[in-house]
Design a protein around this motif. Sequence first.
Motif, PDB file in Angstrom:
ATOM      1  N   ALA A  94       0.838  -1.209   0.000  1.00 56.59           N
ATOM      2  CA  ALA A  94       0.000   0.000   0.000  1.00 56.59           C
ATOM      3  C   ALA A  94       0.873   1.259   0.000  1.00 56.59           C
ATOM      4  CB  ALA A  94      -0.935  -0.007   1.205  1.00 56.59           C
ATOM      5  N   ARG A  95       1.963   1.223   0.758  1.00 58.93           N
ATOM      6  CA  ARG A  95       2.870   2.374   0.830  1.00 58.93           C
ATOM      7  C   ARG A  95       3.484   2.649  -0.550  1.00 58.93           C
ATOM      8  NH1 ARG A  95       7.820   3.471   0.878  1.00 58.93           N
ATOM      9  NH2 ARG A  95       8.581   1.347   0.945  1.00 58.93           N
ATOM     10  N   LYS A  96       3.977   1.592  -1.202  1.00 58.47           N
ATOM     11  CA  LYS A  96       4.596   1.763  -2.531  1.00 58.47           C
ATOM     12  C   LYS A  96       3.575   2.232  -3.559  1.00 58.47           C
ATOM     13  CE  LYS A  96       8.318  -1.594  -1.954  1.00 58.47           C
ATOM     14  NZ  LYS A  96       8.801  -2.935  -2.306  1.00 58.47           N
ATOM     15  N   ALA A  97       2.375   1.649  -3.545  1.00 58.23           N
ATOM     16  CA  ALA A  97       1.330   2.034  -4.504  1.00 58.23           C
ATOM     17  C   ALA A  97       0.908   3.486  -4.286  1.00 58.23           C
ATOM     18  CB  ALA A  97       0.134   1.095  -4.388  1.00 58.23           C
ATOM     19  N   ALA A  98       0.793   3.897  -3.013  1.00 54.70           N
ATOM     20  CA  ALA A  98       0.416   5.276  -2.697  1.00 54.70           C
ATOM     21  C   ALA A  98       1.490   6.249  -3.190  1.00 54.70           C
ATOM     22  CB  ALA A  98       0.192   5.433  -1.197  1.00 54.70           C
ATOM     23  N   GLN A  99       2.736   5.864  -3.002  1.00 55.19           N
ATOM     24  CA  GLN A  99       3.847   6.705  -3.438  1.00 55.19           C
ATOM     25  C   GLN A  99       3.845   6.853  -4.967  1.00 55.19           C
ATOM     26  OE1 GLN A  99       7.658   5.052  -2.346  1.00 55.19           O
ATOM     27  NE2 GLN A  99       8.611   7.062  -2.227  1.00 55.19           N
ATOM     28  N   LEU A 100       3.694   5.752  -5.690  1.00 56.55           N
ATOM     29  CA  LEU A 100       3.705   5.797  -7.156  1.00 56.55           C
ATOM     30  C   LEU A 100       2.484   6.519  -7.732  1.00 56.55           C
ATOM     31  CD1 LEU A 100       4.982   2.197  -7.934  1.00 56.55           C
ATOM     32  CD2 LEU A 100       6.183   4.328  -8.459  1.00 56.55           C
ATOM     33  N   SER A 101       1.328   6.376  -7.073  1.00 59.02           N
ATOM     34  CA  SER A 101       0.097   7.005  -7.587  1.00 59.02           C
ATOM     35  C   SER A 101      -0.093   8.413  -7.038  1.00 59.02           C
ATOM     36  CB  SER A 101      -1.118   6.158  -7.227  1.00 59.02           C
ATOM     37  OG  SER A 101      -1.363   6.218  -5.841  1.00 59.02           O
ATOM     38  N   GLN A 102       0.684   8.771  -6.038  1.00 57.03           N
ATOM     39  CA  GLN A 102       0.551  10.054  -5.336  1.00 57.03           C
ATOM     40  C   GLN A 102      -0.861  10.229  -4.785  1.00 57.03           C
ATOM     41  OE1 GLN A 102       1.983  12.936  -8.198  1.00 57.03           O
ATOM     42  NE2 GLN A 102       4.113  12.444  -7.728  1.00 57.03           N
ATOM     43  N   SER A 103      -1.416   9.112  -4.262  1.00 54.95           N
ATOM     44  CA  SER A 103      -2.731   9.165  -3.618  1.00 54.95           C
ATOM     45  C   SER A 103      -2.816   8.037  -2.608  1.00 54.95           C
ATOM     46  CB  SER A 103      -3.854   9.015  -4.656  1.00 54.95           C
ATOM     47  OG  SER A 103      -4.034   7.645  -4.964  1.00 54.95           O
ATOM     48  N   GLU A 104      -3.787   8.115  -1.733  1.00 56.43           N
ATOM     49  CA  GLU A 104      -3.987   7.050  -0.744  1.00 56.43           C
ATOM     50  C   GLU A 104      -4.894   5.943  -1.282  1.00 56.43           C
ATOM     51  OE1 GLU A 104      -2.333   6.598   2.183  1.00 56.43           O
ATOM     52  OE2 GLU A 104      -1.194   8.240   1.296  1.00 56.43           O
ATOM     53  N   GLY A 105      -5.371   6.125  -2.516  1.00 58.08           N
ATOM     54  CA  GLY A 105      -6.240   5.122  -3.117  1.00 58.08           C
ATOM     55  C   GLY A 105      -7.689   5.320  -2.717  1.00 58.08           C
ATOM     56  N   THR A 106      -8.573   4.656  -3.416  1.00 61.01           N
ATOM     57  CA  THR A 106     -10.013   4.729  -3.172  1.00 61.01           C
ATOM     58  C   THR A 106     -10.498   3.355  -2.727  1.00 61.01           C
ATOM     59  OG1 THR A 106     -10.203   6.344  -4.958  1.00 61.01           O
ATOM     60  CG2 THR A 106     -12.242   5.276  -4.249  1.00 61.01           C
ATOM     61  N   ILE A 107     -11.246   3.310  -1.621  1.00 62.95           N
ATOM     62  CA  ILE A 107     -11.778   2.040  -1.115  1.00 62.95           C
ATOM     63  C   ILE A 107     -13.102   1.728  -1.826  1.00 62.95           C
ATOM     64  CG2 ILE A 107     -12.668   0.794   0.898  1.00 62.95           C
ATOM     65  CD1 ILE A 107      -9.716   1.301   1.186  1.00 62.95           C
ATOM     66  N   ILE A 108     -13.206   0.522  -2.386  1.00 60.27           N
ATOM     67  CA  ILE A 108     -14.425   0.088  -3.080  1.00 60.27           C
ATOM     68  C   ILE A 108     -14.794  -1.292  -2.541  1.00 60.27           C
ATOM     69  CG2 ILE A 108     -15.450  -0.423  -5.326  1.00 60.27           C
ATOM     70  CD1 ILE A 108     -13.057   1.169  -6.580  1.00 60.27           C
ATOM     71  N   PHE A 119      -5.674   2.255  -6.851  1.00 62.55           N
ATOM     72  CA  PHE A 119      -4.678   3.289  -7.117  1.00 62.55           C
ATOM     73  C   PHE A 119      -4.555   3.430  -8.631  1.00 62.55           C
ATOM     74  CE2 PHE A 119      -3.414   1.128  -3.225  1.00 62.55           C
ATOM     75  CZ  PHE A 119      -3.150   2.172  -2.351  1.00 62.55           C
ATOM     76  N   LEU A 120      -4.428   4.644  -9.142  1.00 59.37           N
ATOM     77  CA  LEU A 120      -4.216   4.870 -10.573  1.00 59.37           C
ATOM     78  C   LEU A 120      -2.772   5.299 -10.789  1.00 59.37           C
ATOM     79  CD1 LEU A 120      -7.534   6.765 -11.405  1.00 59.37           C
ATOM     80  CD2 LEU A 120      -6.997   4.344 -11.783  1.00 59.37           C
ATOM     81  N   ILE A 121      -2.043   4.516 -11.590  1.00 59.04           N
ATOM     82  CA  ILE A 121      -0.647   4.826 -11.885  1.00 59.04           C
ATOM     83  C   ILE A 121      -0.499   4.809 -13.407  1.00 59.04           C
ATOM     84  CG2 ILE A 121       1.765   4.128 -11.574  1.00 59.04           C
ATOM     85  CD1 ILE A 121       0.869   2.689  -8.978  1.00 59.04           C
ATOM     86  N   GLY A 122      -0.407   6.003 -13.999  1.00 58.69           N
ATOM     87  CA  GLY A 122      -0.336   6.095 -15.460  1.00 58.69           C
ATOM     88  C   GLY A 122      -1.585   5.491 -16.071  1.00 58.69           C
TER      89      GLY A 122
END
Length: 179
Positions: free
Chosen positions: A23-37, A111-114
């Motif tokens: 989660a930490r790496k994904a948040a860093q790459l996406s520059q967001s905390e992500g969306t819970i669904i 998380f959205l990354i590119g």
Amino acid sequence: MLSIAMPSNVEIKAKVSDLEEFARKAAQLSQSEGTIIRQHDTFFNCSQGRLKLRDFMNGSGQLIFYERPDTDGPKLSRYSISPTSDPPSLKAVLSDALGVKGEVRKERRLFLIGQTRVHLDTVEGLGHFMELEVVMRPEQSVNEGQQVAVDLMEQLGVSEENLVTGAYMDLILKGHTEA
């Protein structure tokens, strides 16, 4: 016969051993905390591919048909989606018509990354997984999409030995038959 190309993406799925680190790496790459669904997927019997009704548990959902090989590593998935504002009613009709293959309940952190949708999933009865969905652009080759997935997999610290071949539904069905 005229055939209209279905949208496609390249997918990778893997088991996640350290939820917080991923989660930490994904948040860093996406520059967001992500969306819970929250999602409740019901899979129906069908002659080819997979047909599932995704209920977002908020009065909305999607009927999704998709085809993809059951192999590990990056794979091309072709799909079509129809939104619904009444998932319970549609589930009842499809259950009567086709029969239910099984159900999957999960909490997804998106998380959205590119051009890639990165999912960190907690699946009821299975544990923690990640999925990468590289949404293919019309001009991109499957190889280009696979390379995007592999590069992102490396950046997120996902190792090849954690790759998973089938859908969550397959894993649940295998678990039930082996138990």
